[in-house]
Design a protein around this motif. Sequence first.
Motif, mmCIF file in Angstrom:
data_model
loop_
_atom_site.group_PDB
_atom_site.id
_atom_site.type_symbol
_atom_site.label_atom_id
_atom_site.label_comp_id
_atom_site.label_asym_id
_atom_site.label_seq_id
_atom_site.Cartn_x
_atom_site.Cartn_y
_atom_site.Cartn_z
ATOM 1 N N TYR A 2 30.677 22.489 19.742
ATOM 2 C CA TYR A 2 31.816 22.252 20.631
ATOM 3 C C TYR A 2 33.075 21.910 19.814
ATOM 4 C CZ TYR A 2 34.841 20.394 24.244
ATOM 5 O OH TYR A 2 35.919 20.175 25.066
ATOM 6 N N PRO A 42 26.372 31.069 27.034
ATOM 7 C CA PRO A 42 26.567 29.842 27.812
ATOM 8 C C PRO A 42 25.295 29.450 28.564
ATOM 9 C CG PRO A 42 27.717 31.701 28.826
ATOM 10 C CD PRO A 42 27.170 32.196 27.529
ATOM 11 N N THR A 48 23.096 30.552 32.602
ATOM 12 C CA THR A 48 23.716 31.771 33.136
ATOM 13 C C THR A 48 22.666 32.886 33.054
ATOM 14 O OG1 THR A 48 24.557 32.329 30.928
ATOM 15 C CG2 THR A 48 26.066 31.131 32.397
ATOM 16 N N LYS A 70 25.375 24.429 26.010
ATOM 17 C CA LYS A 70 26.255 23.679 26.926
ATOM 18 C C LYS A 70 27.675 23.674 26.362
ATOM 19 C CE LYS A 70 26.968 20.264 30.151
ATOM 20 N NZ LYS A 70 28.400 19.990 29.988
ATOM 21 N N VAL A 120 29.161 25.991 24.576
ATOM 22 C CA VAL A 120 29.808 27.286 24.825
ATOM 23 C C VAL A 120 30.213 27.401 26.297
ATOM 24 C CG1 VAL A 120 29.467 29.807 24.814
ATOM 25 C CG2 VAL A 120 28.711 28.444 22.865
ATOM 26 N N LEU A 121 29.332 26.939 27.179
ATOM 27 C CA LEU A 121 29.658 26.933 28.616
ATOM 28 C C LEU A 121 30.925 26.102 28.870
ATOM 29 C CD1 LEU A 121 28.716 27.647 31.586
ATOM 30 C CD2 LEU A 121 27.641 25.397 31.594
ATOM 31 N N ASP A 122 30.977 24.915 28.274
ATOM 32 C CA ASP A 122 32.141 24.029 28.457
ATOM 33 C C ASP A 122 33.420 24.666 27.909
ATOM 34 O OD1 ASP A 122 30.481 22.217 29.643
ATOM 35 O OD2 ASP A 122 30.346 20.857 27.922
ATOM 36 N N ILE A 160 34.089 27.904 27.518
ATOM 37 C CA ILE A 160 34.521 29.028 28.381
ATOM 38 C C ILE A 160 35.191 28.464 29.638
ATOM 39 C CG2 ILE A 160 33.789 31.009 29.771
ATOM 40 C CD1 ILE A 160 31.428 31.366 27.832
ATOM 41 N N THR A 161 34.580 27.425 30.214
ATOM 42 C CA THR A 161 35.133 26.799 31.425
ATOM 43 C C THR A 161 36.533 26.260 31.157
ATOM 44 O OG1 THR A 161 32.893 26.186 32.066
ATOM 45 C CG2 THR A 161 34.666 25.055 33.214
ATOM 46 N N HIS A 220 28.526 37.541 23.737
ATOM 47 C CA HIS A 220 27.444 36.691 23.230
ATOM 48 C C HIS A 220 26.229 37.515 22.826
ATOM 49 C CE1 HIS A 220 29.765 33.395 24.985
ATOM 50 N NE2 HIS A 220 29.917 34.187 26.030
ATOM 51 N N VAL A 258 31.782 33.046 34.468
ATOM 52 C CA VAL A 258 31.936 31.594 34.294
ATOM 53 C C VAL A 258 33.368 31.303 34.708
ATOM 54 C CG1 VAL A 258 31.910 29.663 32.673
ATOM 55 C CG2 VAL A 258 30.282 31.547 32.372
#
Length: 316
Positions: free
Chosen positions: A190, A213, A216, A233, A235-237, A239-240, A249, A261
């Motif tokens: 992150y 992410p 997904t 998590k 990568v998800l955060d 992108i968000t 990815h 996302v």
Amino acid sequence: MVKHHCRMVFKFKLGFFTDLHGSEYSFKRSLNIAKSKRVDFLIISGGLIAKEILFVEDIGGRYFLNGKKVNLNNLNEDALRSGKYIVVDKKEVIEDIKSDKSKLEKIVIEKASEQMSRWVKIAEEIFRLEKVFWSPAHGDIPQLDSILKNYGSNLINENVINLEEIQIVSLGFGSPIGNSYREIPDSELYIKGKSLLKDADKERLIMNFHMPPLNTKLDNAKVGLRKSHVGSKAVLDLITEFQPIISLHGHVHESTSMDKVGETIAINPGSLYQLGDPSIVTFEVHKELKSFGSVNVSKYVIKNIEFVSTNPLDVI
């Protein structure tokens, strides 16, 4: 009411494939598809190098793998298909290599270097080198960056590059699995991602992060008998938070898919490297100009996403 109309200012086509793990067949076939689909630029993401070395004993010109007699030509062909490196030598030399970590590492570096010199040449023949971008990732030895640079390729991992009017931010690190190069905890992923993205322009941003992410369609892996989400998590955060126009990815080979996302389209082409089959996704980036009365607003949009796993034009 203000009337508005839309016109296209420019478009270009990108190809993306990942997780070749040493499969020469998969590499060539994906390149051929990219060429037949007329992509303008190509991103080749890690892991690039093979995961396995086969040690073949040479006993007076007869060859043995794990005690079984083998045909070396067939074995070489299979290794090019399924992505393995082969070392042929006398028994005592093999034992010596296996028992010495630094000798083993030296072999991996040699084999990877040999393969990348071929791959970069092939990429140059099929495309031009300035159109191909390489992004080593999880599972790739640290020396791979300098190996690729020495052969004249464009390296984009851990970097922000401008392509046409688009920005591409790439990060190849993966979650720790205990035995891989380029693995870091999610918290560090992150921090690294955030520092690369901090000056990014969201409106024209493509994220190329090797880890998919979390939770997904892109991160469904078979663990034992059941599927579970193994993505990041972090990568998800990211992108968000940054909402790129598209995020690219890999890592989870069996999770070929596309998801959203927020407003971001997220893509994992998957990998069929063990079969020597191609897995590539192509898409277009369009710049559209919207006119609101006398005001022009430009917007970048992704169109015509296509997943290609096999193709009648495949030539090896």
